[in-house]
Write an enzyme that holds these catalytic residues in place. Sequence first.
Site, PDB file in Angstrom:
ATOM      1  CB  ALA A 107      -0.598   0.066   0.774  1.00 49.74           C
ATOM      2  NE  ARG A 117      12.492   4.363   0.790  1.00 48.12           N
ATOM      3  CZ  ARG A 117      12.459   4.195   1.638  1.00 48.12           C
ATOM      4  NH1 ARG A 117      13.674   3.984   2.101  1.00 48.12           N
ATOM      5  NH2 ARG A 117      11.516   3.808   2.165  1.00 48.12           N
ATOM      6  CE  LYS A 166       8.443  -0.021  -2.757  1.00 50.28           C
ATOM      7  NZ  LYS A 166       9.713   0.543  -1.271  1.00 50.28           N
ATOM      8  CG  ASP A 206       9.076  -3.390  -0.635  1.00 51.25           C
ATOM      9  OD1 ASP A 206       9.378  -4.274  -0.241  1.00 51.25           O
ATOM     10  OD2 ASP A 206       9.682  -2.547  -0.053  1.00 51.25           O
ATOM     11  N   GLY A 250      15.622  -2.075   9.035  1.00 57.35           N
ATOM     12  CA  GLY A 250      15.688  -2.141  10.491  1.00 57.35           C
ATOM     13  C   GLY A 250      16.893  -3.005  10.871  1.00 57.35           C
ATOM     14  CD  GLU A 285      12.413  -0.265  11.097  1.00 60.89           C
ATOM     15  OE1 GLU A 285      12.433   0.798   9.682  1.00 60.89           O
ATOM     16  OE2 GLU A 285      12.576  -1.176  11.112  1.00 60.89           O
ATOM     17  CG  ASN A 338      13.614   0.829   0.120  1.00 62.78           C
ATOM     18  OD1 ASN A 338      12.237   0.459   0.686  1.00 62.78           O
ATOM     19  ND2 ASN A 338      14.173  -0.055  -0.070  1.00 62.78           N
ATOM     20  CE1 TYR A 362       4.215  -5.632 -43.972  1.00 55.67           C
ATOM     21  CE2 TYR A 362       2.850  -5.423 -46.161  1.00 55.67           C
ATOM     22  CZ  TYR A 362       2.638  -5.435 -44.571  1.00 55.67           C
ATOM     23  OH  TYR A 362       2.221  -5.926 -43.387  1.00 55.67           O
ATOM     24  NE  ARG A 413       9.552  -6.822 -67.287  1.00 55.57           N
ATOM     25  CZ  ARG A 413      10.281  -8.266 -67.325  1.00 55.57           C
ATOM     26  NH1 ARG A 413      10.525  -8.331 -65.786  1.00 55.57           N
ATOM     27  NH2 ARG A 413      10.762  -8.838 -67.756  1.00 55.57           N
TER      28      ARG A 413
HETATM   29  C1  UD1 Z   1      10.974  -1.807   6.468  1.00 52.30           C
HETATM   30  C2  UD1 Z   1      10.692  -2.092   8.000  1.00 52.30           C
HETATM   31  C3  UD1 Z   1      12.544  -2.711   7.572  1.00 52.30           C
HETATM   32  C4  UD1 Z   1      13.277  -3.581   6.779  1.00 52.30           C
HETATM   33  C5  UD1 Z   1      12.539  -3.286   5.297  1.00 52.30           C
HETATM   34  C6  UD1 Z   1      12.801  -4.633   4.333  1.00 52.30           C
HETATM   35  C7  UD1 Z   1       8.953  -1.585   9.109  1.00 52.30           C
HETATM   36  C8  UD1 Z   1       8.544  -0.891  10.022  1.00 52.30           C
HETATM   37  N1  UD1 Z   1      10.229  -1.628   8.815  1.00 52.30           N
HETATM   38  O1  UD1 Z   1      10.950  -0.667   5.966  1.00 52.30           O
HETATM   39  O2  UD1 Z   1      12.657  -3.247   8.998  1.00 52.30           O
HETATM   40  O3  UD1 Z   1      14.546  -3.849   6.877  1.00 52.30           O
HETATM   41  O4  UD1 Z   1      11.411  -2.984   5.291  1.00 52.30           O
HETATM   42  O5  UD1 Z   1      12.656  -4.375   2.887  1.00 52.30           O
HETATM   43  O6  UD1 Z   1       8.353  -2.579   8.698  1.00 52.30           O
HETATM   44  N2  UD1 Z   1       3.342  -0.295   3.250  1.00 52.30           N
HETATM   45  C9  UD1 Z   1       1.965  -0.599   3.539  1.00 52.30           C
HETATM   46  N3  UD1 Z   1       0.905   0.811   4.008  1.00 52.30           N
HETATM   47  C10 UD1 Z   1       2.060   1.304   5.497  1.00 52.30           C
HETATM   48  C11 UD1 Z   1       3.691   1.670   4.910  1.00 52.30           C
HETATM   49  C12 UD1 Z   1       4.175   0.520   4.258  1.00 52.30           C
HETATM   50  O7  UD1 Z   1       1.942  -0.918   2.647  1.00 52.30           O
HETATM   51  O8  UD1 Z   1       1.514   2.159   5.372  1.00 52.30           O
HETATM   52  C13 UD1 Z   1       4.368  -1.059   2.275  1.00 52.30           C
HETATM   53  C14 UD1 Z   1       5.164  -0.843   1.082  1.00 52.30           C
HETATM   54  O9  UD1 Z   1       3.892  -0.807   0.376  1.00 52.30           O
HETATM   55  C15 UD1 Z   1       6.147  -2.539   1.630  1.00 52.30           C
HETATM   56  C16 UD1 Z   1       5.867  -2.412   2.778  1.00 52.30           C
HETATM   57  O10 UD1 Z   1       5.310  -1.827   2.885  1.00 52.30           O
HETATM   58  O11 UD1 Z   1       5.887  -2.743  -0.051  1.00 52.30           O
HETATM   59  C17 UD1 Z   1       7.956  -1.886   3.415  1.00 52.30           C
HETATM   60  O12 UD1 Z   1       7.507  -0.919   3.441  1.00 52.30           O
HETATM   61  P1  UD1 Z   1       8.931   0.406   3.290  1.00 52.30           P
HETATM   62  O13 UD1 Z   1       8.100   1.829   3.006  1.00 52.30           O
HETATM   63  O14 UD1 Z   1       8.706   0.254   2.416  1.00 52.30           O
HETATM   64  O15 UD1 Z   1       9.639  -0.243   4.236  1.00 52.30           O
HETATM   65  P2  UD1 Z   1      11.355  -0.057   4.528  1.00 52.30           P
HETATM   66  O16 UD1 Z   1      11.533   1.409   5.244  1.00 52.30           O
HETATM   67  O17 UD1 Z   1      11.537  -0.836   3.620  1.00 52.30           O
HETATM   68 CA    CA Z   2      10.781  -1.748   1.019  1.00 54.04          CA
END
Ligand code: UD1
Ligand code: CA
Length: 473
Positions: free
Chosen positions: A25, A30, A37, A116, A153, A167, A239, A378, A453
């Site tokens: 979601a 980034r 994404k 992702d 994290g 984090e 990301n 062609y 022709r």
């Molecule tokens: C997250 C983890 C981090 C880990 C990393 C691995 C958390 C807080 N952090 O960080 O520890 O090392 O993934 O890749 O979980 N998403 C939602 N709704 C939201 C926020 C995010 O569905 O409200 C989804 C995003 O679309 C994505 C996934 O959750 O697919 C991860 O979100 P992202 O913001 O990429 O987290 P990271 O900062 O990468």
């Molecule tokens: Ca991520």
Amino acid sequence: MAKDDSQDKKPPVDTKKLTMIILAAGKGTRMKSPLPKVLHPVAGRPMIEKVIDASKKAGVSDLRLIVGHGQKLVRSVVEPMGVICFAQEHQLGTADAVRSAQIETIEGDVVIMNGDHPLIEAEDIQKFVKVFRDEKCDLAVVTAVVKKPDAFGRIVRHMGQIKAIVEAKDASADTLKIKEINTGIYIVKAEVLAEYLPQIKNHNAKNEFYITDLISLCLEDQCKVMPIKASAKVAVGVNTQSELAKATKLLFLRKARRLMEEGVLIIDPNATYIEESVQVGPGSVIYPNVFLKGRTKIGSFTVIEPQVFMSDAEIGDSVQIRAGTYIEQTIVQAKASVGPYARLRPETNIGEEAHVGNFVEMKKVSFGKKSKAGHLTYLGDAEIGEDVNIGCGTITCNYAADRKKYKTKIGNRVFVGSDTQFVAPIEVGDDAVIGSGSTITKNVPASALAVARAKQFVKENYTSKVSELKKEE
Ligand code: UD1
Ligand code: CA
């Protein structure tokens, strides 16, 4: 509601229920791109499709995808795959995203995964679930040791035991030095998730609800929490655009390696772009800068020269596809040769031992066994028999002033002289001969010669007469 597991035809990892929640979601800020994404293509397919495929193959009985940002577009891609979407209204963090999956309706074990991480494979998921079940865990988090932990994290341990996930944004300088990171994959018992998820707070740098806080909450209550170490590839998350390019590169490299293990000769695996779905037979050779896409299938002992692009093509055994050729939805049968610089468009079928040479374009053509179109031609909407010679510069005029397409039918063993136009609809019988430079507008019967022709006109001593005239002026 209790479910009779004995009715499940295909058992998942084991007979226990396994639910997968995929988080997709987030905005992907980034990425700096208007596309959500998870729809960015990795090695030719939206990354979310890869994650969904891996989950399905792992034997998940219930798959729930969390969508939010750009959900209309995301749904249009995943719903045809039979995936059930759950909307997260506001992107308040990964824990809030999980909450949107109606977890109160889940039984058994739950895998939570970020959408992702496109390098994940079914076998990885199965392995993690097995460890989780064998070790009778309440919660497991998949970790990896990486060279550059950057924004991941960090896994904080005390005396070897996991204590928390911190984090990067909330971490101290010392914590940032930790190289073991959270891959964003968690396995948890449904009842454990239901108990601790509501307790997660948003007291952190981003004021978001972090799913990673599940670890410390579970530990406080003496739940069994285990980190499962995985290979670095599981940690490849996307990301940014540069991470997207890296993931794509790794996937193409992985495919090239697998094909090489099966006996395909790949000159430079670093410059080969073969999608996961493509099949190549042993003994075939792939030169650099070749793109093989979609449902493309290549036989054995076939050579694909540099700069070839193929999408949904079916190429037989011992075929030569020469440099710079572009092929879509076309069948090329055994021992044929195509190119250099040929273009085969959809619904074309090149017969065995046929030859299609340079600067030849075909669309909706069936081109018989041993027939040849060597140069600058062609052919569209045409049925061409066996052993036919199509001379240089031949054109089927298939598109008429009424904006409709018409067919050209050419029998077996026909000889078409160079620079011929067939004004369709038109038919040429077996063994006919067409004189060079003809514009054929009437059907040609079998074994006939057709010449259409202007007759040649010859005026002798023409040049000397012209010069005399000039002198007089
Ligand atoms: C997250 C983890 C981090 C880990 C990393 C691995 C958390 C807080 N952090 O960080 O520890 O090392 O993934 O890749 O979980 N998403 C939602 N709704 C939201 C926020 C995010 O569905 O409200 C989804 C995003 O679309 C994505 C996934 O959750 O697919 C991860 O979100 P992202 O913001 O990429 O987290 P990271 O900062 O990468
Ligand atoms: Ca991520």
